[in-house]
Design an enzyme around this catalytic site. Structure first.
Site, mmCIF file in Angstrom:
data_model
loop_
_atom_site.group_PDB
_atom_site.id
_atom_site.type_symbol
_atom_site.label_atom_id
_atom_site.label_comp_id
_atom_site.label_asym_id
_atom_site.label_seq_id
_atom_site.Cartn_x
_atom_site.Cartn_y
_atom_site.Cartn_z
ATOM 1 N N TYR A 147 -32.776 42.491 -13.103
ATOM 2 C CA TYR A 147 -32.503 43.695 -13.894
ATOM 3 C C TYR A 147 -31.477 43.399 -14.980
ATOM 4 C CZ TYR A 147 -30.541 48.105 -15.389
ATOM 5 O OH TYR A 147 -30.073 49.131 -16.173
ATOM 6 N N LYS A 151 -32.118 43.413 -19.138
ATOM 7 C CA LYS A 151 -31.356 44.236 -20.082
ATOM 8 C C LYS A 151 -30.632 43.361 -21.104
ATOM 9 C CE LYS A 151 -31.242 48.161 -19.913
ATOM 10 N NZ LYS A 151 -32.190 49.163 -20.480
#
Length: 346
Positions: A147, A151
């Site tokens: 994750y 990002k």
């Protein structure tokens, strides 16, 4: 009068952005783009609000949904460090979905993009090094989870796209906003912690070191920062073009446990004993194995145990300096709204 699109507009942050855009004088139409249908669509007597169900990885549908849009606020993402989604699913939405949005900007001549990044695009890193600083603080950026990696990669993609040539020779201007730990009404994680405390007889057992300080920010103020950035990026000579900013307000900076206690104590939640670290590590390892073998997600895993116990404290006023940001919700209001929502959701 402009047409704005909000991807992920049916989500926790996206819905708040849509609500605030209703009061924006320069906005005529708001297109709410999300892969899921909003069970409680927002309506307005003064703005046109169109809901469009769309997968951001489907370029043709994205292009159709964004045709005629002047500015995009791109919040759509899979926010997951618990193992609910596979690594490929997270990368597909967070990185490749952002590629699709940028491609649509180029193809349709959309000149402005505000991207919702994350503090995890910076840290805490996989080494557990503390971060105390601002947008220009030197730090070893080494993501410890897909994750965070997704990002980081998407933010770099958006930053690189700033000032690129789009349709008809115009320029694309971008800005990235990095929320720290968002809380507020609609925050599913806060609700989970509250329900766990209720199940344990209104006791919050402690799992985080008191000196592991984390910055937190209310969802309404994060949304307001997006609305302001969308306004200022359109000004000639705007300082925010091609820049990234942490999202902040005056919420207390403290450990996750202490923050939750501050929030929930008026609801009858009391502080419990501290769970030994060795026991937490044992459960985290077991939960990691369950995720690998059975695809069973868990809030407690080795990654979440490390980052929750690693300081990430933002000290900045760059958003105030560059686009006149100041929080529109004070802490008392933010806490009261969150508490009311928790009580009503029982």
């Amino acid at each position: 009068m402009a047409v704005y699109a909000v991807t992920g507009g049916a989500g926790f942050l996206g819905r708040y952005i849509v609500k605030l855009l209703i009061s924006a004088d320069d906005v005529q139409e708001i297109r709410v783009i999300d892969i899921v249908e909003d069970p409680q669509p927002i309506t307005s007597k003064v703005k046109v609000i169109n809901y469009i169900q769309c997968d951001i990885n489907d370029f043709d549908k994205v292009r159709e949904a964004l045709d005629g849009v002047n500015l995009i606020i791109h919040t759509a993402a899979l926010v997951d460090v618990f193992g609910k989604y596979t690594d490929n699913e997270i990368m597909k939405v967070n990185y490749y979905g952002t590629q699709t949005i940028l491609a649509a900007c180029v193809d349709l001549g959309i000149k402005y993009l505000i991207y919702t990044s994350s503090m995890e695009a910076i840290g805490p890193n996989k080494h557990g090094n503390p971060f105390i600083g601002h947008e220009h603080t030197l730090y070893d950026i080494s993501p410890g989870h897909v994750y965070a990696k997704s990002k980081r990669m998407a933010e770099q993609l958006v930053m690189k796209a700033n000032n690129s040539v789009i349709m008809n020779g115009a320029k694309l201007y971008t800005c990235c906003l990095r929320p720290t730990g968002i809380y507020g009404e609609g925050d599913k994680l806060t609700k989970v912690f509250y329900e766990q405390c209720k199940q344990h007889g209104n006791i919050m057992y402690r799992t985080v070191d008191d000196d592991a300080v984390h910055s937190r920010v209310y969802v309404g103020n994060v949304a307001w920062m997006h609305v302001l950035a969308a306004k200022y990026i359109q000004y000639p000579g705007s300082a925010i073009k091609g820049n990234a900013y942490f999202c902040y307000d005056y919420s207390p900076s403290c450990s996750y446990d202490m923050f939750n206690l501050l929030l929930m104590k008026p609801l009858g939640i009391e502080q419990g004993s501290r769970i030994p670290r060795w026991m937490l590590k044992m459960y985290a390892c077991k939960n990691d194995m369950k995720r690998i073998l059975f695809r069973k997600p868990s809030i407690l895993n080795n990654y979440t145990l490390k980052i929750s116990n690693t300081t990430f404290e933002v000290r900045t006023n760059n958003a105030e300096l560059d686009f006149n940001y100041s929080p529109i919700f004070d802490v008392d209001v933010a806490f009261e709204r969150t508490r009311k929502w928790l009580e009503e959701s029982e």
